[in-house]
Enzyme design. Structure first.
Site, PDB file in Angstrom:
ATOM      1  N   GLY A 114       0.829  -1.206   0.000  1.00 50.14           N
ATOM      2  CA  GLY A 114       0.000   0.000   0.000  1.00 50.14           C
ATOM      3  C   GLY A 114       0.856   1.244   0.000  1.00 50.14           C
ATOM      4  O   GLY A 114       2.043   1.191  -0.313  1.00 50.14           O
ATOM      5  N   ASN A 115       0.251   2.371   0.303  1.00 45.85           N
ATOM      6  CA  ASN A 115       1.009   3.614   0.423  1.00 45.85           C
ATOM      7  C   ASN A 115       0.347   4.506   1.472  1.00 45.85           C
ATOM      8  O   ASN A 115      -0.706   4.173   1.998  1.00 45.85           O
ATOM      9  CB  ASN A 115       1.133   4.314  -0.942  1.00 45.85           C
ATOM     10  CG  ASN A 115      -0.212   4.736  -1.504  1.00 45.85           C
ATOM     11  OD1 ASN A 115      -0.879   5.616  -0.958  1.00 45.85           O
ATOM     12  ND2 ASN A 115      -0.633   4.081  -2.581  1.00 45.85           N
ATOM     13  N   TYR A 116       0.987   5.626   1.763  1.00 47.12           N
ATOM     14  CA  TYR A 116       0.563   6.471   2.890  1.00 47.12           C
ATOM     15  C   TYR A 116      -0.546   7.470   2.565  1.00 47.12           C
ATOM     16  O   TYR A 116      -0.836   8.341   3.374  1.00 47.12           O
ATOM     17  CB  TYR A 116       1.766   7.238   3.443  1.00 47.12           C
ATOM     18  CG  TYR A 116       2.721   6.370   4.230  1.00 47.12           C
ATOM     19  CD1 TYR A 116       2.313   5.765   5.404  1.00 47.12           C
ATOM     20  CD2 TYR A 116       4.029   6.164   3.787  1.00 47.12           C
ATOM     21  CE1 TYR A 116       3.188   4.973   6.136  1.00 47.12           C
ATOM     22  CE2 TYR A 116       4.912   5.381   4.502  1.00 47.12           C
ATOM     23  CZ  TYR A 116       4.482   4.788   5.685  1.00 47.12           C
ATOM     24  OH  TYR A 116       5.352   4.017   6.398  1.00 47.12           O
TER      25      TYR A 116
ATOM     26  N   ALA B 132      -4.122   7.657  -4.891  1.00 50.26           N
ATOM     27  CA  ALA B 132      -2.724   7.229  -5.077  1.00 50.26           C
ATOM     28  C   ALA B 132      -2.748   5.733  -5.403  1.00 50.26           C
ATOM     29  O   ALA B 132      -2.647   4.888  -4.513  1.00 50.26           O
ATOM     30  CB  ALA B 132      -1.922   7.508  -3.813  1.00 50.26           C
TER      31      ALA B 132
END
Ligand code: CTP
Ligand code: CA
Length: 224
Positions: free
Chosen positions: A33-35, A101
């Site tokens: 995943g990402n932030y 994102a």
């Protein structure tokens, strides 16, 4: 002038907004995943709704709730799910704003059972490219539809952003400033430059994400 434009009704206008990260499963308990917090996309969805638009928000995994009941929310997990949801909703959308994102890659296979560490000294995870939602919608874009993307670049910022705008057939791209201390994934503020396919370039100061959302909506809905 801001007062006037914010009061212009977008009644009857259909809007699709994407927000948040995507999670790409590795096994039943792990993901890539990402932030991304989803705050910018949620603010855009709420800003459109406050002006009377019919908004659908396709959200990746985020811990946010909408303050506006007038937004239809579709929760998804992966880039593929987000892409499928967007293809359906974009068909009759007047404005599409892609603030998510999206993970660029996903594991080639998802392990059915939790991957065990015993007897290994490392691992190689093979990733495959995810669909480009922006480019997919860019190809299918219909007459009069306004397609808006986001970009965050570490170098050659505007040049790279313009390249993305062209490759994905976007009308506008919102460039997040990485250098500004008030801008970023987890922050409540942001600083953007908005670029258009016809060469417009509008820079804004550091503001709350809701104010940035108002600037974005003003810019992309202004009739030239
Ligand atoms: N985007 C998308 N689907 C993807 C990747 C990106 O819809 N699989 C959208 C994002 O929501 C954003 C825009 O495309 O609006 C630009 O995202 P970005 O990650 O900057 O572009 P990429 O083409 O993935 O380029 P990069 O290699 O720099 O990550
Ligand atoms: Ca990317």
């Amino acid at each position: 002038e801001r007062y006037f434009s914010s009061c212009q009704s977008l009644k009857g206008q259909r809007v699709l907004v994407t927000a948040g990260p995507t999670y790409e499963n590795i096994d039943p308990v792990r993901f890539i995943g990402n932030y991304s917090s989803g705050k910018m996309g949620f603010a855009i969805a709420e800003e459109f709704a406050s002006r009377g638009a019919e908004v659908t928000l396709v959200a990746g995994p985020v811990s946010l709730s909408l303050k506006d009941d007038n937004v239809r929310r579709i929760d998804v997990t992966s880039a593929r799910e987000m892409c499928d949801a967007c293809k359906k909703v974009a068909k009759d959308a007047d404005y599409v704003v892609l603030a998510a994102a999206v993970a660029d890659y996903a594991p080639e296979t998802v392990a059915e059972k939790k991957i065990k560490r015993e007897g290994t000294d490392g691992m190689i995870l093979r990733l495959v490219k995810n669909p480009d939602i922006a480019a997919t919608l860019g190809e299918a874009k219909h007459e009069g539809q306004v397609l808006v993307g986001f970009a965050l670049e570490t170098d050659h910022e505007e040049e790279n952003a313009i390249g993305k705008l062209r490759r994905k057939n976007l009308d506008w791209i919102v460039l997040n400033s990485l250098r500004d201390p008030g801008a970023g994934f987890m922050k409540d503020t942001n600083k953007v430059t908005i670029l258009s396919s016809s060469g417009e370039r509008i820079s804004f100061g550091t503001k709350s994400k809701r104010e940035v959302a108002a600037d974005i909506v003003d810019t992309i809905t202004a009739k030239s």
